[in-house]
Design an enzyme around this catalytic site. Structure first.
Site, PDB file in Angstrom:
ATOM      1  N   VAL A  66       0.652  -1.060  -0.035  1.00  0.00           N
ATOM      2  CA  VAL A  66      -0.054  -0.015   0.068  1.00  0.00           C
ATOM      3  C   VAL A  66       0.860   1.224   0.073  1.00  0.00           C
ATOM      4  CG1 VAL A  66      -1.677   1.407   1.476  1.00  0.00           C
ATOM      5  CG2 VAL A  66      -1.862  -1.132   1.142  1.00  0.00           C
ATOM      6  N   CYS A  67       0.590   1.935  -0.615  1.00  0.00           N
ATOM      7  CA  CYS A  67       1.339   3.544  -0.717  1.00  0.00           C
ATOM      8  C   CYS A  67       2.732   3.054  -1.273  1.00  0.00           C
ATOM      9  CB  CYS A  67       1.196   4.180   0.485  1.00  0.00           C
ATOM     10  SG  CYS A  67       1.541   5.988   0.546  1.00  0.00           S
TER      11      CYS A  67
END
Length: 256
Positions: free
Chosen positions: A124-125
Site C-alpha cells: 500500500v502506498c
C-alpha cells in the site's frame, strides 16, 4: 472497491479450503513490515481484518524487537524478527516507509526471500515501491499513491490506475483505504465470500468522504498542485532512490 483483476495464476501455496469449517483450516502466516518511520494508517485495516479471524498468525516484522516509532508518532515493537519469520508466508505485506528503507540491503534481502515464496505479496502506498525495490514487481501491474505513481516504472512494474490493482499474486493499492480493501480481497481469497462480507459488515466499511476531494480528479488541479508542492521534498527523495533502483535492477531508463 475499484480494482483491476486479471485471471490469477495458481498461487505458490495451496489456499485453505474456503468451504471448510474454521477448525479444519490450516493456520495462516502473515508478515507485516514495520520499521522506523512506517505509516500505521497503511497497515491497521489489514491487521484488524485478519487479526479478527481464527487461525491467523500475524507477524509484525523488523530487524529486532526494539521500540520503533511510526509516523506520525506511533511507538511500536515488532513481534517477530526477520530471522525468526516463517520462511513460507501466506501474505507478505508492506505499507508506506521512508525512502531510505528502499535502499536498506537487509530489508530488501528479507522481502525478496519471503516474497519469492509467499502466496500473496501486498503493498500500500510507498509499500508498493518497497516491494519493487526488492525486485518483486518486475513485469507486474501495480499502483501506489498519486504522488509517487510516476516512480513505479523504475522498478520494472507496469503502472496501473485504480484503488486496488491485482496481477497474479501481487496486489497493490494507493490510498489509505487500500489497507481495508486489500484485506477484504484476501479474506475472500482465503476464506470465501461470506467471511469477507461478514468482515466488511463487522468493520462497517462503507466510506463516505466528508468533502469528496480524495483523488486528484475530484480535487481539481489547483488543490492537487498545492498538495504536491507541500510533498515535493518527499517525492524528490523517492525519485532519487527510484533512479538508483532502476540501475540496480537493470530497468532501462526509457521504460522508467
Amino acid at each position: 472497491m475499484t480494482s483491476q483483476r486479471p485471471t490469477p495464476e495458481r498461487p505458490t501455496r495451496e489456499h485453505p479450503a474456503s468451504g471448510h469449517p474454521a477448525s479444519e483450516r490450516r493456520e495462516l502466516d502473515i508478515a507485516i513490515l514495520v520499521c522506523p518511520g512506517y505509516m500505521p494508517v497503511d497497515i491497521i485495516g489489514f491487521h484488524t481484518a485478519f487479526g479478527l479471524q481464527p487461525g491467523v498468525n500475524l507477524h509484525l516484522v523488523w530487524k529486532n524487537r526494539d521500540e520503533i516509532v511510526g509516523m506520525p508518532h506511533f511507538p511500536t515493537r515488532a513481534t517477530t524478527t526477520f530471522e525468526d519469520c516463517p520462511a513460507d508466508l501466506d501474505v507478505l505485506y508492506a505499507g508506506a516507509v521512508p525512502a531510505e528503507i528502499l535502499e536498506d540491503e537487509e530489508v530488501l534481502a528479507f522481502l525478496a526471500d519471503r516474497g519469492s515464496r509467499a502466496t500473496w505479496v501486498a503493498g500500500v502506498c510507498a509499500g508498493s515501491l518497497l516491494l519493487g525495490a526488492a525486485g518483486l514487481l518486475l513485469g507486474y501491474r501495480a499502483t501506489t499513491n498519486f504522488q509517487l505513481h510516476g516512480h513505479l516504472a523504475h522498478y520494472g512494474a507496469v503502472p496501473a490506475r485504480g484503488n486496488v490493482v491485482e496481477d497474479r499474486n501481487r496486489i497493490t493499492a494507493g490510498p489509505a483505504t487500500g489497507s481495508f480493501e486489500i484485506a477484504l480481497r484476501l479474506l475472500q481469497a482465503f476464506f470465501g465470500d461470506d467471511v469477507a462480507r461478514d468482515s466488511e459488515l463487522m468493520m462497517e466499511y462503507a466510506p463516505r468522504p466528508l468533502f469528496g476531494v480524495g483523488t486528484p480528479e475530484l480535487a481539481g488541479p489547483e488543490r492537487t498542485e498545492k498538495l504536491l508542492a507541500t510533498t515535493a521534498g518527499m517525492s524528490a527523495a523517492f525519485e532519487r532512490v527510484a533512479k538508483r533502483a532502476a540501475e540496480r535492477l537493470g530497468v532501462r531508463a526509457e521504460s522508467a
